[in-house]
Design a protein around this motif. Structure first.
Motif, short mmCIF file in Angstrom:
data_model
loop_
_atom_site.label_atom_id
_atom_site.label_comp_id
_atom_site.label_asym_id
_atom_site.label_seq_id
_atom_site.Cartn_x
_atom_site.Cartn_y
_atom_site.Cartn_z
N ASP A 174 0.82 -1.20 0.00
CA ASP A 174 0.00 0.00 0.00
C ASP A 174 0.86 1.27 0.00
OD1 ASP A 174 -2.44 1.27 -0.03
OD2 ASP A 174 -2.44 1.55 2.15
N GLY A 175 0.49 2.23 -0.82
CA GLY A 175 1.20 3.50 -0.88
C GLY A 175 2.47 3.45 -1.72
N TYR A 176 2.78 2.28 -2.27
CA TYR A 176 4.00 2.15 -3.07
C TYR A 176 3.68 1.61 -4.46
CZ TYR A 176 8.54 0.31 -4.60
OH TYR A 176 9.66 0.01 -5.32
N ARG A 177 3.28 0.35 -4.50
CA ARG A 177 3.06 -0.23 -5.83
C ARG A 177 1.87 0.41 -6.54
NH1 ARG A 177 6.84 -1.28 -7.68
NH2 ARG A 177 7.61 -3.25 -6.87
N ASN A 178 0.83 0.80 -5.79
CA ASN A 178 -0.31 1.45 -6.43
C ASN A 178 0.08 2.80 -7.05
OD1 ASN A 178 0.00 1.82 -3.65
ND2 ASN A 178 -1.95 2.88 -3.49
N GLU A 179 1.21 3.37 -6.59
CA GLU A 179 1.70 4.62 -7.18
C GLU A 179 2.55 4.35 -8.43
OE1 GLU A 179 1.48 7.80 -5.72
OE2 GLU A 179 0.21 7.05 -4.10
N SER A 180 3.25 3.21 -8.41
CA SER A 180 4.19 2.97 -9.51
C SER A 180 3.53 2.32 -10.74
CB SER A 180 5.37 2.11 -9.03
OG SER A 180 4.96 0.82 -8.72
N ILE A 181 2.46 1.57 -10.54
CA ILE A 181 1.84 0.87 -11.68
C ILE A 181 1.35 1.85 -12.76
CG2 ILE A 181 -0.07 -0.65 -12.39
CD1 ILE A 181 0.39 -2.19 -9.77
N PRO A 182 0.71 2.97 -12.38
CA PRO A 182 0.29 3.91 -13.44
C PRO A 182 1.47 4.45 -14.25
CG PRO A 182 -0.84 4.42 -11.37
CD PRO A 182 0.20 3.39 -11.05
N ARG A 183 2.64 4.61 -13.61
CA ARG A 183 3.82 5.09 -14.35
C ARG A 183 4.27 4.02 -15.35
NH1 ARG A 183 2.35 8.53 -11.62
NH2 ARG A 183 1.31 8.82 -13.58
N ALA A 184 4.23 2.76 -14.91
CA ALA A 184 4.61 1.66 -15.80
C ALA A 184 3.68 1.62 -17.01
CB ALA A 184 4.56 0.33 -15.05
N LYS A 185 2.40 1.78 -16.74
CA LYS A 185 1.41 1.73 -17.83
C LYS A 185 1.63 2.90 -18.80
CE LYS A 185 -3.59 1.51 -18.65
NZ LYS A 185 -3.35 2.09 -19.95
N GLU A 186 1.90 4.08 -18.22
CA GLU A 186 2.11 5.27 -19.05
C GLU A 186 3.26 5.05 -20.04
OE1 GLU A 186 2.57 8.70 -16.54
OE2 GLU A 186 3.20 9.96 -18.23
#
Ligand code: SF4
Length: 313
Positions: free
Chosen positions: A89-101
């Motif tokens: 929580d607070g980490y991977r949910n922040e990074s996944i949108p960057r990966a998708k972008e």
């Protein structure tokens, strides 16, 4: 300070090489090191399907970007990206949108799989229930298994990871400090094992801070946060120690890596690669009997049942 190559404004001083470099020459230097390593180990050949392990951080962003830039137009190499959502929580949910972008920008298919869907628990859940192992042990074991399985499912024949020079030097020292020399030998497998997708590490000659600078200079979307469990790991202590040595003795990280590369053939002679078998439970490749992921999963389930009993009584 001026760039030693062109006289422009320098953005970095590489203490290990004694060079000041501007943004353009730093980008060129990073790419040169990556391409040299890829050529040396024949990491990418025509008809490969390379799955990039995509966390959404700087390292995976850099590796995907340079692989796509270098190979897509010149050969029939296919790329995919796989993100494993551990449930932090607070980490991977922040990074996944960057990966998708980034995947969208580069036109790379992006697959996301999660601990929750595949194992039944997020990493946060697991660590609330069981703490017999270090957090990174649960995370690493499950992530490796899921990544390998997904890569196989999508037909990839290689998995590229974003391990940089710091990661490689840390893992060498970590295994020495743990006295686990056999594991050191296994870092460079001699042959492909059935069911196990071979890994490539194109960034292993580039220091971590230069990967961060590269991702920044190339304006890649990436997440800058740090996993909240990092501070718990023994590896974190090794990282601090190596950074301290590097600051006082520039080039230490390169020396650790090249020292390891000089002795790896001897290590492989002493510890020959053992053929992997299929896990009796999940069928994934493993050393013998039940794989480590299934053992851990079983333990977490048992602990969950005992935890439920305690709370009910
Ligand atoms: Fe997983 Fe440890 Fe990395 Fe966090 S620091 S993502 S727990 S391996």
């Amino acid at each position: 300070m001026k760039c030693d190559k062109c006289g422009g404004e320098a953005v970095i001083y590489q203490r290990y090489s004694g060079m000041h470099l501007c943004g353009a020459h730093e980008i060129a230097d990073v790419e040169r090191k990556i391409k040299r390593r890829m050529r040396k180990e024949r990491m990418a050949v025509p008809s490969d399907h390379i799955a990039v392990a995509m966390s959404g951080g700087k390292d995976s962003a850099a590796v995907l970007s340079i692989l796509v830039d270098t190979f897509t137009t010149r050969s029939n190499i296919k790329f995919s990206a796989i993100t494993v959502d551990e449930g932090i929580d607070g980490y991977r949910n922040e990074s996944i949108p960057r990966a998708k972008e980034l995947c969208d920008q580069l036109g790379v298919p992006h697959h996301v799989i999660s601990f929750k869907d595949e194992i039944g628990y997020t990493l946060d859940d697991i660590l609330k229930r069981e703490r017999k192992e270090a957090s990174c042990t649960y995370c690493g074991v499950f992530r490796r298994t899921l990544l390998n399985r997904k890569a196989r499912e999508i037909g990839a024949n290689k998995v590229a990871t974003g391990h940089n020079l710091d990661d490689e030097a840390q893992v060498v020292l970590l295994n020495i400090m743990n006295g686990d020399i056999e594991r050191l030998a296994r870092l460079r497998p001699s042959r492909v094992q059935e069911g196990l997708i071979p890994r490539i590490k194109p960034l292993m000659d580039v220091p971590e801070r230069e990967i961060a600078l590269y991702a920044f200079l190339k304006k890649l979307p990436f997440h800058m946060g740090e996993c909240p469990y990092t501070s718990e790991s023994f590896r974190g202590e090794v990282k601090d120690m190596l950074n301290d040595f590097e600051a006082r003795h520039p080039g230490t990280k390169y020396s650790v890596l090249s020292g390891y590369e000089n002795m790896v053939d001897c290590l492989k002679e002493k510890y020959p690669q053992v053929p992997l078998e299929r896990c009796e439970v999940c069928g994934e490749p493993g050393i013998r009997g039940v794989c480590q992921a299934c053992k851990l999963k079983r333990r977490v389930k048992i602990d969950r049942r005992s935890g439920d009993t305690h709370s009910a009584s």
